[in-house]
Design a protein around this motif. Structure first.
Motif, mmCIF file in Angstrom:
data_model
loop_
_atom_site.group_PDB
_atom_site.id
_atom_site.type_symbol
_atom_site.label_atom_id
_atom_site.label_comp_id
_atom_site.label_asym_id
_atom_site.label_seq_id
_atom_site.Cartn_x
_atom_site.Cartn_y
_atom_site.Cartn_z
ATOM 1 N N HIS A 666 13.164 32.144 -6.463
ATOM 2 C CA HIS A 666 14.398 32.075 -5.660
ATOM 3 C C HIS A 666 15.010 30.701 -5.869
ATOM 4 O O HIS A 666 14.268 29.740 -6.122
ATOM 5 N N PRO A 667 16.328 30.570 -5.867
ATOM 6 C CA PRO A 667 17.379 31.549 -5.530
ATOM 7 C C PRO A 667 17.857 32.302 -6.778
ATOM 8 O O PRO A 667 17.506 31.940 -7.904
ATOM 9 N N ALA A 681 19.187 28.390 2.399
ATOM 10 C CA ALA A 681 19.174 29.704 1.767
ATOM 11 C C ALA A 681 19.016 29.623 0.259
ATOM 12 O O ALA A 681 18.673 30.619 -0.382
ATOM 13 N N SER A 683 16.951 27.377 -1.209
ATOM 14 C CA SER A 683 15.743 26.611 -1.483
ATOM 15 C C SER A 683 15.011 27.147 -2.716
ATOM 16 O O SER A 683 14.735 28.350 -2.807
ATOM 17 N N THR A 685 12.158 28.266 -4.689
ATOM 18 C CA THR A 685 10.867 28.820 -4.300
ATOM 19 C C THR A 685 10.046 29.078 -5.553
ATOM 20 O O THR A 685 10.490 29.785 -6.465
ATOM 21 N N ILE A 701 13.281 28.333 3.050
ATOM 22 C CA ILE A 701 13.868 29.673 3.136
ATOM 23 C C ILE A 701 13.691 30.220 4.550
ATOM 24 O O ILE A 701 12.756 29.849 5.272
ATOM 25 N N GLN A 705 16.112 35.308 3.413
ATOM 26 C CA GLN A 705 15.601 35.094 2.062
ATOM 27 C C GLN A 705 14.176 35.660 1.913
ATOM 28 O O GLN A 705 13.812 36.161 0.842
ATOM 29 N N GLU A 706 13.390 35.598 2.987
ATOM 30 C CA GLU A 706 12.063 36.205 2.941
ATOM 31 C C GLU A 706 12.178 37.716 2.706
ATOM 32 O O GLU A 706 11.418 38.293 1.906
ATOM 33 N N SER A 732 11.803 31.394 10.290
ATOM 34 C CA SER A 732 11.079 31.763 9.065
ATOM 35 C C SER A 732 9.727 32.373 9.430
ATOM 36 O O SER A 732 9.412 32.584 10.600
#
Length: 807
Positions: A666-667, A681, A683, A685, A701, A705-706, A732
Motif C-alpha cells: 500500500h498505497p 491513508a 502510508s 505499508t 493506515i 485502508q485495512e 485502526s
C-alpha cells in the motif's frame, strides 16, 4: 593512596552497572569504612604488594557502597504515580540558567511548597507559548533566583532507552531532578502563574544570576550573529544555543572539546591571573611596601590562580572537565602553600578521587574518561623523559621553536593516545583532528576565550567591539573547520570495539608512546588494525534483524539483511534543531559502524514519521528514498540535491536482498494523485518475509485502508509480527484486520504518557483478547527482533537493566 583512589573509582563505576541498589547501603558503608581502617592499620608493615592489593580492594568496596548510598539518597524524593499528569500548584525559585527556544523556555525549579502533592525538591519545567490546542499561554519572563507560584503537571523522570544512546534518566538523577513537567495555562483566578519575589539571595542563585547577566550581555552585543552561541559557551558554559550543524563540524574535526569551558581554558585563565598577581605582588603593586617579605609571591600567585579557576568553573556550570582541572589546580596550590612536594600523578589521582566522591555518576559520561585519559596520556609520555634543555643564552627564536616543538609533541601524544578510547566511546575518530586542533587550540584558548571573558566584564562600547572581534575570529575559524570536515576521509568510522580489541589497542598505544630506545615502537600502531577495520555485525543470509527504536511518539525501524540495510521512518521532530534521527538513529548507526543505508522508506508526511528525515539524509548516505511525500517536502528536496533516486511507494513493488523478500502492499499508485486523501491513508505499508516468518510495517493506515488490504490480499496479509497501525489508535486495528494478519506479536511505538493516549485502552485490550503478545517501546525501550528459525525479541530495558529505570 593512588591504588585506593583508582579502586574507589572502579567501585563507583561497578555500582552504576547494577540493576538494583544493595539494601542498607548506608550501614554497609559505615561497616566497610571501619573494616578498611582496621585492615590498613594491621597491614601497614606488611609486604608492599599485599598493601597494594588490600588498598585497591578496600577502594572498590568503599566506592561501590558510597555510590550506592548517594544513589539511595538521590532516588528517595519520588513523585507518586497518582500525582502524575494532574495539576499541582508549586511555589519555589528558578534554580538554573533558563533556556529560551522558539516554543518557550526551559528551567529547573527549586520547590519550596507544593499544594496537595509530595513533590521532589528540584524539578525540570518547560513553559510553552501555546499550550497544544488550548488558549494561548503567555510565557513568564523567568530569571534565576526569582520566586514564582506556578501550576504544573509533572511526571517521574523518563527518557528514551536505546542501545548506544544518551541516558536522559540517569542524567536527571545526577542533576538531582526527580520530576519533569510543564507549566499549565492559568487554570483559576486563585492560583495564577505569578512572580512572588524579584530575587531570593543564595549562593547558587547569585551564581546563576551572574551567568544569566553575562549571557544576556553577549546576546545583546551579538544579536543575530551566527556564532554568538559559541561565545556564550566559552564564557558561561551554556552550549544549548549552538546549532546541530555546527556541532557536526566540531565533532568531525575533533575540536568539540574546545567549544566549552574546558580544562585547557581554565588552566590558561588561571595561569594568566597567577602570572599577573605574582608580578604585581613582587613589585608590591608599585607602592614600595615590600609585600614579598610578608608573603612569598609564589604563594600569592597560586592563590590568585586557584580563585580565578574557581570563579571560571562556577560560570561553567561545574562540568567534569572543569572539575578535574579545578581540583588539580587546588591540590597544586595547597602543595605550594604547605611546602609539600607532590608528584603530578598524585595530583591527578586526588582530582579523580574528589570528582568521583562528589559525583559518582561522572564515570558514566565520555567527558570523564576523555578528560582524565588525556592528562594521563600526557603524563605517561612526558613525565620523567629527558629532553634537551634550552640554553640560557638561546635566542628568542630558539626558545619559540622549542615551545612549538613541545606543543606539537603534546598534541601528537593526545591525538594518538586517545584513539582507542575515542573509538570505544564514539565509534569514530577524526583524521583531521591534529591539523584542526593545531589551529584551533591557540586561536580559541589564547585569543577568543580571553577576548570574550574580558569583553564580558568591560564597559560598553569597548565590550561590544571586543565581542565582535572575538566573533569574527570564530567565524573565520569555523569556515576553515568546515573546509577540513567536508572531505570523505575526514572521519574514520568502525563499530564500537569489544573489550579484547580495545585492550589490545590500548596496549599497543602504550608501546607506541614508550620512551625513545624502546624496541620497534612503530609496531604499536599495528594493534589498531582490529579496532579500525572491524565490520558491522549482520544476520546470516536469509535471516533478518529488525530494531524498533524508542523515539518517543513516532516510528523508526532499522531492517537488516546479510548485506543490506533499510530504515522505515525517521522518528519525530522534537524541536527546531532536534529530532529522532539526530538524537537516536544516527548515534546508533555510528556506534554500530553502519556508514550508509541502502534504502529509506518514509511512510507519510506526519512529523512523527518524517521529522528526522532531513537530518538523517544530511548525516548518513542513503541509496534511495521511497515515500508518499509530495514533491516539495524537505526530505524529497534534500534527496534530489544529493542526486539520489526517489520514488513513490506503490503496491506491487517488490525486491529481494539475500533471500529476504520485501513487498510494498500500500498505497495504490493512483492514490498519489488523489488530493482528498489524508497522509495517513497513503502510508507506505511493507511486508518483509524471511524464511517462514514475516513482519508487517503498517505505518498509520486506518480502518478504510485495512479493509482495502484485506479485500485485495486476503490471507497474504499474514505475518508473525505486526507494527501496530497508527500506534494503536482508535481508528485502526480492526478485529477483521487483526484476524487477517494473525500476528503472534505486536509492537506499539509510542511515547511515554503521550498526549494522544496511544495505544487506546480498548485497542490494546483487543490485541490481548486475540492472544497477541504486546510490546511497547515506552515500557521496554528499543526492541530488537531476530528472524531465524524462530523470532526472538529483546527489549533494551530488560537486557540493559539499571537501578534508575525502576518505576
Amino acid at each position: 593512596m593512588p591504588t585506593f583512589i583508582l579502586g574507589f573509582a572502579a567501585g563507583a563505576y561497578w555500582l552504576q552497572t547494577q540493576a538494583a541498589l544493595p539494601a542498607h547501603a548506608g550501614t554497609t558503608l559505615a561497616v566497610a569504612c571501619l573494616v578498611c581502617l582496621l585492615a590498613g592499620y594491621v597491614l601497614r608493615h606488611q609486604h608492599a604488594l599485599l598493601r597494594l592489593l588490600s588498598g585497591c580492594a578496600g577502594g572498590v568496596i568503599l566506592g561501590f557502597f558510597w555510590a550506592a548510598w548517594l544513589a539511595q539518597l538521590a532516588l528517595a524524593p519520588q513523585l507518586a504515580l497518582a500525582d502524575e499528569g494532574r495539576d499541582i500548584t508549586v511555589t519555589g525559585t528558578i534554580a538554573s540558567l533558563p533556556y529560551h527556544f522558539e516554543q518557550g523556555v526551559r528551567f529547573n525549579f527549586a520547590v519550596e511548597k507544593a499544594v496537595g502533592a509530595q513533590v521532589s525538591p528540584l524539578i525540570a519545567l518547560s513553559w510553552y507559548k501555546g499550550f497544544r490546542d488550548e488558549v494561548t499561554n503567555e510565557v513568564g519572563d523567568v530569571q534565576p533566583g526569582e520566586r514564582w507560584q506556578l501550576t504544573v503537571r509533572l511526571q517521574r523522570p523518563h527518557g528514551n532507552a536505546n542501545p548506544m544512546g544518551f541516558d536522559y534518566e540517569v542524567w536527571l538523577l545526577e542533576q538531582g531532578v526527580r520530576a519533569t513537567g510543564y507549566v499549565r495555562p492559568q487554570p483559576r483566578a486563585d492560583t495564577p502563574n505569578v512572580r512572588l519575589d524579584g530575587f531570593v539571595v543564595s549562593f547558587g542563585n547569585v551564581v546563576e544570576a551572574c551567568r544569566a547577566a553575562l549571557r544576556a550581555r553577549i546576546e545583546r552585543s551579538l544579536v543575530s550573529k551566527p556564532y554568538a552561541g559559541v561565545i556564550v559557551a566559552l564564557v558561561v558554559g551554556d552550549q544549548r544555543a549552538i546549532p546541530q550543524s555546527d556541532w557536526q563540524v566540531f565533532n568531525r574535526t575533533g575540536v568539540s572539546h574546545l567549544i566549552s569551558i574546558s580544562g585547557l581554558h581554565i588552566t590558561m585563565i588561571a595561569g594568566l591571573v597567577a602570572l599577573a598577581a605574582g608580578a604585581l605582588w613582587r613589585r608590591s603593586f608599585f607602592t614600595g611596601w615590600q609585600l614579598p617579605l610578608l608573603l612569598p609571591a609564589q604563594k600569592v600567585a597560586a592563590l590568585a590562580g586557584a580563585v580565578a579557576a574557581l570563579l571560571y568553573v562556577l560560570l561553567a556550570g561545574f562540568g567534569v572537565p572543569a572539575q578535574r582541572t579545578l581540583y588539580m589546580l587546588m591540590v597544586v596550590a595547597i602543595a605550594l602553600w604547605t611546602g609539600r612536594i607532590t608528584s603530578v600523578f598524585h595530583v591527578l589521582c586526588l582530582a579523580l578521587g574528589v570528582v568521583v566522591l562528589l559525583d559518582p555518576w561522572a564515570v558514566l559520561w565520555p567527558g570523564f574518561w576523555l578528560s582524565f585519559g588525556a592528562v594521563a596520556t600526557i603524563l605517561y609520555a612526558s613525565v620523567g623523559r629527558i629532553s634537551a634543555p634550552v640554553a640560557p643564552d638561546a635566542s628568542r627564536w630558539q626558545r619559540l621553536r622549542a615551545e612549538l616543538a613541545l606543543g606539537a609533541h603534546t598534541q601528537y601524544v593526545v591525538t594518538v593516545g586517545l584513539v582507542p578510547l575515542t573509538m570505544l566511546l564514539f565509534s569514530q575518530v577524526s583524521l583531521v583532528s591534529p591539523i584542526a586542533n593545531a589551529l584551533a587550540i591557540p586561536v580559541v584558548s589564547l585569543v577568543v576565550a580571553p577576548l570574550s571573558l574580558s569583553a564580558s566584564l568591560l564597559p560598553a562600547p569597548l565590550s561590544d567591539w571586543l565581542l565582535l572581534l572575538a566573533h569574527f575570529i570564530v567565524q573565520l575559524l569555523v569556515q576553515l573547520l568546515e573546509w577540513l570536515s567536508i572531505g570523505p576521509f575526514a572521519v574514520w568510522t568502525a563499530p564500537a570495539p569489544p573489550w579484547w580489541s580495545f585492550a589490545w589497542a590500548l596496549f599497543g598505544t602504550l608501546w607506541l608512546l614508550a620512551p625513545r630506545g624502546w624496541p620497534h615502537r612503530w609496531l604499536g600502531m599495528l594493534s589498531w588494525l582490529p579496532l579500525m577495520t572491524a565490520l558491522p555485525a549482520s544476520p546470516a543470509p536469509g535471516q533478518l534483524w529488525v530494531t524498533a527504536f524508542d523515539v518517543g511518539q513516532g516510528m523508526a525501524l532499522l531492517v537488516e539483511t546479510h548485506g543490506h540495510r533499510l530504515l522505515y521512518d525517521t522518528g519525530p521532530a522534537y524541536g527546531v534543531d532536534s529530532d529522532g534521527a539526530s538524537r537516536v538513529i544516527v548515534p546508533y548507526l555510528r556506534a554500530r559502524g553502519i556508514a550508509k543505508l541502502d534504502g529509506l522508506i518514509i511512510s507519510h508526511s506526519d512529523a512523527d514519521h518524517a521529522g528526522g528525515a532531513v537530518s538523517l539524509l544530511e548525516n548518513i548516505p542513503v541509496g534511495w528514498l521511497a515515500s508518499s511525500l509530495a514533491g516539495g517536502h524537505p526530505a524529497v528536496v534534500a534527496q534530489h540535491k544529493l542526486g539520489k533516486p526517489y520514488l513513490h511507494c506503490a503496491a506491487g513493488q517488490s525486491w529481494q536482498w539475500e533471500g529476504v523478500r520485501f513487498e510494498m502492499l500500500h498505497p495504490l499508485a493512483a492514490s498519489h494523485d488523489d488530493m482528498s486523501l489524508k497522509p495517513n491513508a497513503r502510508s507506505c505499508t511493507v511486508k518483509i518475509t524471511a524464511g517462514k516468518h514475516a513482519i508487517l510495517l503498517a505505518g498509520d493506515i486506518e480502518a478504510a485502508q485495512e479493509a482495502q488490504l484485506r479485500a485485495r490480499l486476503g490471507s497474504d496479509l499474514a505475518a508473525d509480527v505486526l507494527l501496530a497501525p497508527h500506534h494503536g489508535s482508535g481508528t485502526s486495528s480492526t478485529p477483521a484486520f487483526l484476524n487477517a494478519v494473525h500476528p503472534s506479536l505486536a509492537i506499539f511505538q509510542v511515547g511515554h504518557r503521550n498526549r494522544y493516549k496511544h495505544p487506546k485502552a480498548q485497542i490494546y485490550a483487543r490485541y490481548g483478547e486475540l492472544g497477541i503478545t504486546r510490546l511497547r517501546t515506552d515500557e521496554a525501550g528499543a526492541l530488537t527482533l531476530e528472524f531465524g528459525e524462530t523470532v526472538t525479541v529483546t527489549g533494551y530495558r530488560a537486557s540493559h537493566p539499571r537501578y534508575w529505570y525502576g518505576r
